[in-house]
Structure formats: C-alpha cells, structure tokens
Write a protein that holds these residues in place. Structure first.
Motif, short mmCIF file in Angstrom:
data_model
loop_
_atom_site.label_atom_id
_atom_site.label_comp_id
_atom_site.label_asym_id
_atom_site.label_seq_id
_atom_site.Cartn_x
_atom_site.Cartn_y
_atom_site.Cartn_z
N MET A 151 0.80 -1.17 -0.03
CA MET A 151 0.07 0.02 0.10
C MET A 151 0.76 1.22 0.14
O MET A 151 0.32 2.39 0.01
N GLY A 152 2.23 1.19 0.15
CA GLY A 152 3.04 2.20 0.06
C GLY A 152 2.93 2.99 1.27
O GLY A 152 3.60 4.05 1.55
N LEU A 153 2.60 2.46 2.44
CA LEU A 153 2.62 2.80 3.72
C LEU A 153 3.81 2.66 4.44
O LEU A 153 4.20 1.57 4.35
N GLY A 154 4.43 3.66 5.12
CA GLY A 154 5.82 3.45 5.94
C GLY A 154 5.41 3.10 7.23
O GLY A 154 4.42 2.94 7.62
N PHE A 155 6.48 2.56 7.91
CA PHE A 155 6.38 2.15 9.38
C PHE A 155 6.48 3.19 10.21
O PHE A 155 7.63 3.86 10.20
N CYS A 156 5.30 3.46 11.31
CA CYS A 156 5.70 4.60 11.93
C CYS A 156 5.83 3.87 13.58
O CYS A 156 4.75 3.80 13.97
N PRO A 157 6.62 3.69 14.22
CA PRO A 157 6.73 3.05 15.48
C PRO A 157 5.98 3.92 16.76
O PRO A 157 5.59 3.24 17.50
N ASN A 158 5.62 5.16 16.23
CA ASN A 158 5.02 5.92 17.47
C ASN A 158 3.69 6.08 17.00
O ASN A 158 2.77 6.62 17.83
N GLY A 159 3.23 5.41 15.84
CA GLY A 159 1.79 5.46 15.52
C GLY A 159 0.67 4.79 16.54
O GLY A 159 -0.34 5.52 16.52
N LEU A 160 1.07 3.57 16.85
CA LEU A 160 0.16 3.08 17.76
C LEU A 160 0.12 4.11 19.02
O LEU A 160 -1.31 4.22 19.58
N ARG A 161 1.08 4.47 19.66
CA ARG A 161 0.97 5.28 20.91
C ARG A 161 0.08 6.41 20.43
O ARG A 161 -0.68 6.75 21.26
N TRP A 162 0.37 7.11 19.33
CA TRP A 162 -0.55 8.54 19.03
C TRP A 162 -1.93 8.02 18.97
O TRP A 162 -2.71 8.93 19.36
N VAL A 163 -2.42 6.84 18.37
CA VAL A 163 -3.61 6.52 18.28
C VAL A 163 -4.46 6.33 19.67
O VAL A 163 -5.34 6.97 19.82
N LEU A 164 -3.57 5.54 20.63
CA LEU A 164 -4.12 5.04 21.84
C LEU A 164 -4.48 6.48 22.37
O LEU A 164 -5.29 6.88 23.11
N ASN A 165 -3.37 7.53 22.55
CA ASN A 165 -3.57 8.64 23.35
C ASN A 165 -4.68 9.63 22.55
O ASN A 165 -5.20 10.18 23.48
N GLU A 166 -4.76 9.47 21.34
CA GLU A 166 -5.82 10.31 20.70
C GLU A 166 -7.29 9.80 21.03
O GLU A 166 -8.17 10.54 21.64
N ILE A 167 -7.53 8.52 21.05
CA ILE A 167 -8.51 8.01 21.34
C ILE A 167 -9.08 8.00 22.82
O ILE A 167 -10.31 8.43 23.27
N TYR A 168 -8.18 7.86 23.68
CA TYR A 168 -8.29 7.91 25.04
C TYR A 168 -8.50 9.26 25.49
O TYR A 168 -9.53 9.50 26.42
N GLY A 169 -7.93 10.05 24.79
CA GLY A 169 -8.05 11.57 25.14
C GLY A 169 -9.54 12.19 24.68
O GLY A 169 -10.02 13.02 25.60
N ARG A 170 -10.01 11.77 23.77
CA ARG A 170 -11.38 11.72 23.43
C ARG A 170 -12.50 11.40 24.42
O ARG A 170 -13.49 12.01 24.78
N TYR A 171 -12.18 10.15 24.43
CA TYR A 171 -13.36 9.37 25.32
C TYR A 171 -13.05 8.83 26.62
O TYR A 171 -14.11 8.51 27.32
N HIS A 172 -11.96 9.00 27.25
CA HIS A 172 -11.72 8.50 28.62
C HIS A 172 -12.29 7.31 29.03
O HIS A 172 -12.92 7.23 30.04
#
Length: 104
Positions: free
Chosen positions: A1-22
C-alpha cells in the motif's frame, strides 16, 4: 500500500482516542507491540491463530496467523497446518505469563 512504518503511530492513536473518550481501550488483532502507552489499556491480542483468507482481498497470500495453512489464492492445497516461529514465541510468552521478550 506504500505506507511506511511509524513506531509511534500506535501510541499516538491510543492517546488520541483515550483523550477523546476517557474509556479503557482494548487492542484486538494487531501485530505491533508497544510498551507503556500512558493510557488505560486493559487488553491486547495478536492476529488470529491460523492463516485465513484476507477479508479485504479474498486472498491467502497475506499470512496473518502463527499457524501456517497450506492453501493458495485459488483454493488449492492440502489444508495442512504447520507451526510458524511466531507460534513458539507466543507459546513461550504464555508459559512465562508475559515475562519473556524476544530472544537475544
């Protein structure tokens, strides 16, 4: 798909979702581990245990499980199951109650 690997991506998504919904989060069927996400993460599971047909493409060439299934994209094969290296790692992980890490 041409997407690169982002080691901090999972952490970012978790923080984003947790920050929205707690609310506590549970990662299901993911192949990437992360340490100390800083959110209330009460579960994490690997991909399904055996190779399966890709829901997005209907193909077997994408291998998801830690047990190999002898089947090709056209439905040919013996359906024999063989343990992959990841099977033995997961077995060791379970036996050590999550203490073991990747072999040195």
């Amino acid at each position: 798909m041409g997407l690169g690997f982002c080691p901090n991506g999972l952490r970012w998504v978790l923080n984003e979702i947790y920050g929205r919904y707690h609310i506590p989060l549970f990662i299901a069927e993911n192949g990437l581990g992360a340490i100390d996400n800083g959110v209330d993460l009460f579960g994490y599971t690997w991909w399904g245990p055996i190779d399966l047909v890709s829901s997005s493409t209907g193909e077997m060439k994408k291998r998801y499980g830690f047990i190999y299934v002898d089947l090709d994209n056209t439905g040919n094969g013996t359906l024999e199951r063989k343990r992959k290296d990841s099977f033995y790692y997961y077995k060791k992980l379970i036996e050590s109650n999550g203490v073991c890490v990747f072999d040195e």
